[in-house]
Each structure stands twice: as structure tokens, then as C-alpha cells.
Design a protein around this motif. Structure first.
Motif, PDB file in Angstrom:
ATOM      1  N   LEU A 106      -9.416   4.750 -29.081  1.00  0.00           N
ATOM      2  CA  LEU A 106      -9.665   3.307 -29.073  1.00  0.00           C
ATOM      3  C   LEU A 106      -8.475   2.544 -29.638  1.00  0.00           C
ATOM      4  CD1 LEU A 106     -13.393   3.272 -30.241  1.00  0.00           C
ATOM      5  CD2 LEU A 106     -12.542   2.398 -28.050  1.00  0.00           C
ATOM      6  N   ARG A 107      -7.831   3.131 -30.635  1.00  0.00           N
ATOM      7  CA  ARG A 107      -6.683   2.485 -31.260  1.00  0.00           C
ATOM      8  C   ARG A 107      -5.362   2.843 -30.560  1.00  0.00           C
ATOM      9  NH1 ARG A 107      -7.775   0.502 -36.316  1.00  0.00           N
ATOM     10  NH2 ARG A 107      -5.588   0.678 -36.883  1.00  0.00           N
ATOM     11  N   GLN A 108      -5.434   3.802 -29.617  1.00  0.00           N
ATOM     12  CA  GLN A 108      -4.251   4.264 -28.880  1.00  0.00           C
ATOM     13  C   GLN A 108      -3.143   4.721 -29.831  1.00  0.00           C
ATOM     14  OE1 GLN A 108      -2.970   1.924 -25.499  1.00  0.00           O
ATOM     15  NE2 GLN A 108      -4.994   1.010 -25.252  1.00  0.00           N
ATOM     16  N   GLU A 109      -3.530   5.526 -30.810  1.00  0.00           N
ATOM     17  CA  GLU A 109      -2.590   6.058 -31.791  1.00  0.00           C
ATOM     18  C   GLU A 109      -2.504   7.578 -31.679  1.00  0.00           C
ATOM     19  OE1 GLU A 109      -2.865   2.874 -35.507  1.00  0.00           O
ATOM     20  OE2 GLU A 109      -3.911   4.791 -35.626  1.00  0.00           O
ATOM     21  N   HIS A 110      -1.324   8.080 -31.341  1.00  0.00           N
ATOM     22  CA  HIS A 110      -1.039   9.517 -31.336  1.00  0.00           C
ATOM     23  C   HIS A 110      -2.030  10.296 -30.468  1.00  0.00           C
ATOM     24  CE1 HIS A 110       1.101   7.962 -34.767  1.00  0.00           C
ATOM     25  NE2 HIS A 110       0.019   7.871 -35.493  1.00  0.00           N
ATOM     26  N   VAL A 111      -2.502   9.672 -29.397  1.00  0.00           N
ATOM     27  CA  VAL A 111      -3.553  10.291 -28.576  1.00  0.00           C
ATOM     28  C   VAL A 111      -3.068  11.601 -27.960  1.00  0.00           C
ATOM     29  CG1 VAL A 111      -5.102   9.975 -26.617  1.00  0.00           C
ATOM     30  CG2 VAL A 111      -4.583   8.041 -28.113  1.00  0.00           C
ATOM     31  N   GLU A 171      -5.872  -4.277 -32.926  1.00  0.00           N
ATOM     32  CA  GLU A 171      -4.573  -4.870 -33.207  1.00  0.00           C
ATOM     33  C   GLU A 171      -4.320  -5.044 -34.694  1.00  0.00           C
ATOM     34  OE1 GLU A 171      -6.831  -6.166 -31.195  1.00  0.00           O
ATOM     35  OE2 GLU A 171      -5.973  -5.862 -29.204  1.00  0.00           O
ATOM     36  N   VAL A 172      -5.361  -5.389 -35.447  1.00  0.00           N
ATOM     37  CA  VAL A 172      -5.183  -5.762 -36.843  1.00  0.00           C
ATOM     38  C   VAL A 172      -5.344  -4.590 -37.794  1.00  0.00           C
ATOM     39  CG1 VAL A 172      -6.003  -7.292 -38.666  1.00  0.00           C
ATOM     40  CG2 VAL A 172      -5.990  -8.080 -36.294  1.00  0.00           C
ATOM     41  N   GLY A 173      -6.178  -3.624 -37.423  1.00  0.00           N
ATOM     42  CA  GLY A 173      -6.493  -2.544 -38.344  1.00  0.00           C
ATOM     43  C   GLY A 173      -5.266  -1.756 -38.771  1.00  0.00           C
ATOM     44  N   GLN A 174      -5.342  -1.163 -39.950  1.00  0.00           N
ATOM     45  CA  GLN A 174      -4.220  -0.409 -40.495  1.00  0.00           C
ATOM     46  C   GLN A 174      -3.977   0.842 -39.662  1.00  0.00           C
ATOM     47  OE1 GLN A 174      -4.826   0.796 -44.499  1.00  0.00           O
ATOM     48  NE2 GLN A 174      -2.745   1.571 -44.777  1.00  0.00           N
ATOM     49  N   SER A 175      -2.739   1.048 -39.235  1.00  0.00           N
ATOM     50  CA  SER A 175      -2.410   2.205 -38.403  1.00  0.00           C
ATOM     51  C   SER A 175      -2.370   3.466 -39.260  1.00  0.00           C
ATOM     52  CB  SER A 175      -1.066   1.991 -37.710  1.00  0.00           C
ATOM     53  OG  SER A 175      -0.035   1.865 -38.681  1.00  0.00           O
ATOM     54  N   VAL A 176      -2.531   4.602 -38.594  1.00  0.00           N
ATOM     55  CA  VAL A 176      -2.507   5.905 -39.246  1.00  0.00           C
ATOM     56  C   VAL A 176      -1.239   6.619 -38.813  1.00  0.00           C
ATOM     57  CG1 VAL A 176      -3.699   8.108 -39.501  1.00  0.00           C
ATOM     58  CG2 VAL A 176      -5.023   5.996 -39.276  1.00  0.00           C
ATOM     59  N   SER A 177      -0.505   7.168 -39.764  1.00  0.00           N
ATOM     60  CA  SER A 177       0.724   7.889 -39.434  1.00  0.00           C
ATOM     61  C   SER A 177       0.395   9.150 -38.649  1.00  0.00           C
ATOM     62  CB  SER A 177       1.486   8.248 -40.704  1.00  0.00           C
ATOM     63  OG  SER A 177       0.756   9.203 -41.463  1.00  0.00           O
ATOM     64  N   LEU A 178       1.376   9.648 -37.908  1.00  0.00           N
ATOM     65  CA  LEU A 178       1.174  10.868 -37.126  1.00  0.00           C
ATOM     66  C   LEU A 178       0.844  12.041 -38.042  1.00  0.00           C
ATOM     67  CD1 LEU A 178       1.305  12.489 -34.516  1.00  0.00           C
ATOM     68  CD2 LEU A 178       3.775  12.713 -34.851  1.00  0.00           C
ATOM     69  N   LYS A 179       1.527  12.134 -39.173  1.00  0.00           N
ATOM     70  CA  LYS A 179       1.280  13.236 -40.114  1.00  0.00           C
ATOM     71  C   LYS A 179      -0.153  13.214 -40.627  1.00  0.00           C
ATOM     72  CE  LYS A 179       3.016  15.235 -44.425  1.00  0.00           C
ATOM     73  NZ  LYS A 179       4.020  15.115 -45.512  1.00  0.00           N
ATOM     74  N   ARG A 180      -0.627  12.033 -40.986  1.00  0.00           N
ATOM     75  CA  ARG A 180      -1.997  11.938 -41.512  1.00  0.00           C
ATOM     76  C   ARG A 180      -3.017  12.180 -40.404  1.00  0.00           C
ATOM     77  NH1 ARG A 180      -4.631   6.846 -44.918  1.00  0.00           N
ATOM     78  NH2 ARG A 180      -6.689   7.786 -45.179  1.00  0.00           N
ATOM     79  N   ALA A 181      -2.745  11.667 -39.211  1.00  0.00           N
ATOM     80  CA  ALA A 181      -3.668  11.872 -38.098  1.00  0.00           C
ATOM     81  C   ALA A 181      -3.793  13.351 -37.759  1.00  0.00           C
ATOM     82  CB  ALA A 181      -3.203  11.080 -36.878  1.00  0.00           C
ATOM     83  N   MET A 182      -2.671  14.066 -37.738  1.00  0.00           N
ATOM     84  CA  MET A 182      -2.702  15.486 -37.411  1.00  0.00           C
ATOM     85  C   MET A 182      -3.368  16.297 -38.515  1.00  0.00           C
ATOM     86  SD  MET A 182      -1.535  15.358 -34.450  1.00  0.00           S
ATOM     87  CE  MET A 182      -1.617  17.110 -34.123  1.00  0.00           C
ATOM     88  N   ALA A 183      -3.144  15.907 -39.764  1.00  0.00           N
ATOM     89  CA  ALA A 183      -3.807  16.601 -40.877  1.00  0.00           C
ATOM     90  C   ALA A 183      -5.317  16.402 -40.807  1.00  0.00           C
ATOM     91  CB  ALA A 183      -3.262  16.091 -42.209  1.00  0.00           C
ATOM     92  N   THR A 184      -5.731  15.200 -40.435  1.00  0.00           N
ATOM     93  CA  THR A 184      -7.157  14.919 -40.348  1.00  0.00           C
ATOM     94  C   THR A 184      -7.822  15.688 -39.226  1.00  0.00           C
ATOM     95  OG1 THR A 184      -6.771  12.675 -41.199  1.00  0.00           O
ATOM     96  CG2 THR A 184      -8.876  13.081 -40.101  1.00  0.00           C
TER      97      THR A 184
END
Length: 213
Positions: A34-39, A103-116
Motif C-alpha cells: 500500500l505504501r509502495q516501499e521496498h515491495v 504520502e504523509v506517513g513515516q517511511s521505513v528504511s530497507l534495512k528495517r523493512a527486511m529485518a521485520t
């Protein structure tokens, strides 16, 4: 052709039935989609992780899991703690209006996203019990020459599902253009995470009880 198609479809169908369920990993992939981050990286990680577990199950490593009950207990406790922590974070975002919008929400770094996503994938004991044991048991019903094809079908279902979940989430973005939708979504995530954590602890205690009988 049929000698290839039947075991492939059997593995695909079994894997799809196991993976298409509301769980911590799927919810995280959906949220990142939904956030289109590191998909792309997340989809590949989930798919490759499932492929490794499927191959382990088909190769007969399920016996190793059942022979090490303390290993299962360790994963259960770690997984429950992580799910509870992530659920608390989701509820905090909802209450403090940190979810906001794509658009407004705090983005998540690739490192944190992969760790999660790694924690969601590898700290879930049911991944080992269901995917490794069940997939391994189902593979024994296949001729030895077809087991690799069975595993390929199962892994294909996993890759297809995570790609559809991650990249298909963008079609829901009009719904999540409003901050209220993100608050509701994070509330749902928080409740599910706490429920899954409780279920892990309960199932772990139940298995320990059965072993003592």
C-alpha cells in the motif's frame, strides 16, 4: 506432460491453501504494498524463504524439527514476543495518528523493512510445522522423481501470491488515501498481532502438555 503437470499442480494447490490466509507476514507485505516501499525486495525475500522451507520439507528435514522440541519452544517465545511488540506499534500508530496516509506517513528504511519481514517469516514456528512438515508429508505421496516438480509448484504458488499481494495492493490506495482508513487498518493489524501472539503461546503450551502426557 501429465507426469510433470500433476505433481506441479498438487504442490501449487497445497502451497496456495497454506499461504492464502490472514497472517502477520501477509499483513506486512500488504502494508508495504500500500505504501509502495521496498515491495520488490520484500516479495523476493518471502518467496525465496518459502522456497527454502519447501525444499527442506521435501528433502525430509521435517524429522529434525520434530526431534528438537526445545527449538520449537524457542521460536514460539521469540515469535510471540515479536508479534506482541509489532502489534503494540501498530496500535500506537493508530492512536497517535502516526499512520496518516501513504504520502504523509513515516517511511521505513530497507534495512528495517527486511529485518521485520525476516522476523515475521523465520520466527513463526507454524512456518516450520506447517510448511516443512506438511509439505514434506505430502511430498512423500509423490514418486521420488516427481518430488522436485512438486516443490517447484509449491514455490511458484508462494512467489505468485506475494507478488500479487505486494503489487496488487496499489489498487486499494484510493481507499487508503484517507488517514482514517490507515487508523482502522493499523487497529486491525494490532489486534491480529496480539491474537496471533496469544495463539502461539497457547499452542506452544498445549504441545508441551501433550508431550508430558
Amino acid at each position: 506432460m501429465m507426469s510433470f503437470l500433476l505433481p506441479f499442480c498438487s504442490g501449487f494447490a497445497l502451497s496456495a491453501s497454506l499461504i492464502v490466509a490472514i497472517g502477520a507476514q501477509n499483513l506486512f507485505v500488504l502494508r508495504q504494498g500500500l505504501r509502495q516501499e521496498h515491495v520488490g525486495m520484500i516479495v523476493l525475500f518471502c518467496g525465496f524463504s518459502d522456497a527454502v522451507l519447501i525444499i527442506a520439507g521435501v528433502s525430509g528435514m521435517g524429522a529434525l524439527v520434530t526431534a528438537q522440541p526445545m527449538l520449537t519452544v524457542g521460536f514460539t517465545l521469540a515469535g510471540a514476543a515479536f508479534l506482541a511488540w509489532y502489534g503494540a506499534q501498530a496500535l500506537r500508530r493508530a492512536v497517535q495518528h502516526d499512520s496518516m496516509s501513504v504520502e504523509v506517513g513515516q517511511s521505513v528504511s530497507l534495512k528495517r523493512a527486511m529485518a521485520t519481514v525476516a522476523a515475521f517469516t523465520w520466527l513463526n514456528p507454524h512456518v516450520y510445522l506447517d510448511t516443512v512438515l506438511l509439505m514434506g508429508a505430502a511430498a512423500t505421496a509423490q514418486p521420488s522423481s516427481a518430488r522436485l516438480i512438486f516443490a517447484a509448484g509449491a514455490a511458484s504458488a508462494s512467489f505468485l501470491w506475494f507478488a500479487a499481494l505486494g503489487y496488487g495492493a496499489r489498487f486499494l490506495q484510493p481507499v487508503f488515501a484517507r488517514p482514517r482508513a490507515w487508523q482502522v487498518f493499523d487497529c486491525i493489524i494490532g489486534c491480529i498481532m496480539f491474537a496471533l501472539a496469544g495463539f502461539l503461546l497457547w499452542s506452544g503450551a498445549f504441545h508441551q502438555f501433550l508431550q508430558q502426557e
